[in-house]
Design a protein around this motif. Structure first.
Motif, mmCIF file in Angstrom:
data_model
loop_
_atom_site.group_PDB
_atom_site.id
_atom_site.type_symbol
_atom_site.label_atom_id
_atom_site.label_comp_id
_atom_site.label_asym_id
_atom_site.label_seq_id
_atom_site.Cartn_x
_atom_site.Cartn_y
_atom_site.Cartn_z
ATOM 1 N N MET A 198 0.833 -1.204 0.000
ATOM 2 C CA MET A 198 0.000 0.000 0.000
ATOM 3 C C MET A 198 0.865 1.250 0.000
ATOM 4 S SD MET A 198 -3.420 -0.621 2.310
ATOM 5 C CE MET A 198 -2.584 -1.100 3.823
ATOM 6 N N THR A 223 2.342 1.576 -3.551
ATOM 7 C CA THR A 223 1.334 1.855 -4.575
ATOM 8 C C THR A 223 0.737 3.246 -4.430
ATOM 9 O OG1 THR A 223 0.758 -0.496 -4.684
ATOM 10 C CG2 THR A 223 -0.847 1.057 -5.573
ATOM 11 N N ASN A 224 0.602 3.707 -3.199
ATOM 12 C CA ASN A 224 -0.099 4.968 -2.945
ATOM 13 C C ASN A 224 0.827 6.169 -2.781
ATOM 14 O OD1 ASN A 224 -2.615 3.693 -2.972
ATOM 15 N ND2 ASN A 224 -2.492 3.187 -0.796
ATOM 16 N N MET A 274 -0.214 9.310 -4.722
ATOM 17 C CA MET A 274 -1.425 9.867 -4.133
ATOM 18 C C MET A 274 -1.115 10.541 -2.796
ATOM 19 S SD MET A 274 -4.890 7.793 -3.009
ATOM 20 C CE MET A 274 -5.353 7.274 -4.658
ATOM 21 N N THR A 275 -0.271 9.904 -2.009
ATOM 22 C CA THR A 275 0.088 10.442 -0.694
ATOM 23 C C THR A 275 0.863 11.748 -0.827
ATOM 24 O OG1 THR A 275 0.166 8.208 0.234
ATOM 25 C CG2 THR A 275 1.284 9.946 1.462
ATOM 26 N N ASN A 307 -7.130 7.307 1.429
ATOM 27 C CA ASN A 307 -7.575 5.934 1.143
ATOM 28 C C ASN A 307 -8.081 5.187 2.371
ATOM 29 O OD1 ASN A 307 -7.497 5.601 -1.610
ATOM 30 N ND2 ASN A 307 -5.415 4.841 -1.684
ATOM 31 N N TYR A 339 -9.413 9.964 -1.863
ATOM 32 C CA TYR A 339 -10.052 8.673 -2.129
ATOM 33 C C TYR A 339 -10.121 8.440 -3.633
ATOM 34 C CZ TYR A 339 -13.749 12.107 -2.706
ATOM 35 O OH TYR A 339 -14.450 13.219 -3.096
ATOM 36 N N ARG A 367 -5.839 4.862 -12.458
ATOM 37 C CA ARG A 367 -6.612 5.219 -11.272
ATOM 38 C C ARG A 367 -6.897 6.714 -11.231
ATOM 39 N NH1 ARG A 367 -4.320 3.626 -5.404
ATOM 40 N NH2 ARG A 367 -2.562 4.942 -6.057
ATOM 41 N N TYR A 387 -8.327 9.645 -8.822
ATOM 42 C CA TYR A 387 -8.642 9.897 -7.419
ATOM 43 C C TYR A 387 -8.944 11.365 -7.177
ATOM 44 C CZ TYR A 387 -3.725 11.412 -6.842
ATOM 45 O OH TYR A 387 -2.515 12.054 -6.938
#
Length: 218
Positions: free
Chosen positions: A32, A35-36, A39-40, A123, A152, A207, A209
């Motif tokens: 996680m 992968t994130n 986004m983070t 998330n 999200y 993806r 978001y």
């Protein structure tokens, strides 16, 4: 992470994503974090950290992102809360000397009113047991001039993933608006981004978001 192939495996993966446990949970936590990370990073940039901020992150995972998002030259007090004991332990192991991490019940924030200038959760909203209650708690501990960022993946994207089953509650931004309707919070800004990432089932996906910035009404 091994590619999942059966419905039973997907159910276990979903459970681990909602609250990692054991050795497999540690593995899921590392995946996680990797992968994130895009986004983070974007979410913390959107949060716009400043000198002397007191920051609360809900659902920080193993917090492998800490050094990438917290400016080392800023005097920032970071607090993390997790519903996963193993993730809380991993975060303490990784950054316990730089930040404070605690286990909590996912509904009650163990802080006094007006405690934080910045709050962020990435998330995790899919797994909030009582979303309205937790939003009220965020409202309570957020300073009047504070900012909260919720990030999200969009519902349209998430519904097509094989591991998204009963434990996920999916959102569009309009549903965030309804969630905060009876609070002093308002959507101050909203951004959408798209990225290519390796999904939890081993496949690469596009993806989309959303990042929603919440502030208190004047």
């Amino acid at each position: 992470m091994p590619k999942k192939s059966t419905n039973v495996d997907y159910q276990e993966l979903e459970r681990q994503l909602s609250c990692p446990t054991g050795a497999y949970g540690e593995e899921v936590g590392r995946e996680m974090d990797a992968t994130n990370i895009g986004m983070t990073t974007s979410s913390f940039q959107f949060l716009n950290l400043e000198e002397n901020d007191r920051v609360l992150e809900l659902g920080h995972g193993n917090c492998g992102h800490f050094d990438k998002v917290i400016p080392p030259d800023f005097n920032i007090a970071y607090h993390g809360l997790e519903i996963s004991k193993i993730m809380c332990q991993q975060a303490k192991k990784n950054h316990g000397s730089q930040a404070r991490f605690n286990f909590y019940d996912g509904m009650n924030l163990p802080f006094s009113d007006d405690s934080f200038s910045k709050i962020i959760s990435i998330n995790t909203i899919y797994f909030w047991r009582e979303p309205k209650r937790l939003i009220s708690e965020i409202e309570r501990v957020l300073k009047q001039t504070g900012i909260c960022v919720l990030t999200y993946a969009e519902k349209k994207f998430m519904v097509g993933l094989p591991f998204v089953k009963k434990l996920f509650k999916l959102y569009y931004t309009s549903e965030i608006s309804r969630l905060i309707k009876n609070t002093s919070l308002t959507i101050n800004d909203h951004k959408q981004k798209t990225e290519y990432v390796k999904s939890k089932d081993g496949n690469f996906v596009k993806r989309k978001y959303s990042m929603v910035k919440l502030c208190k009404k004047p």
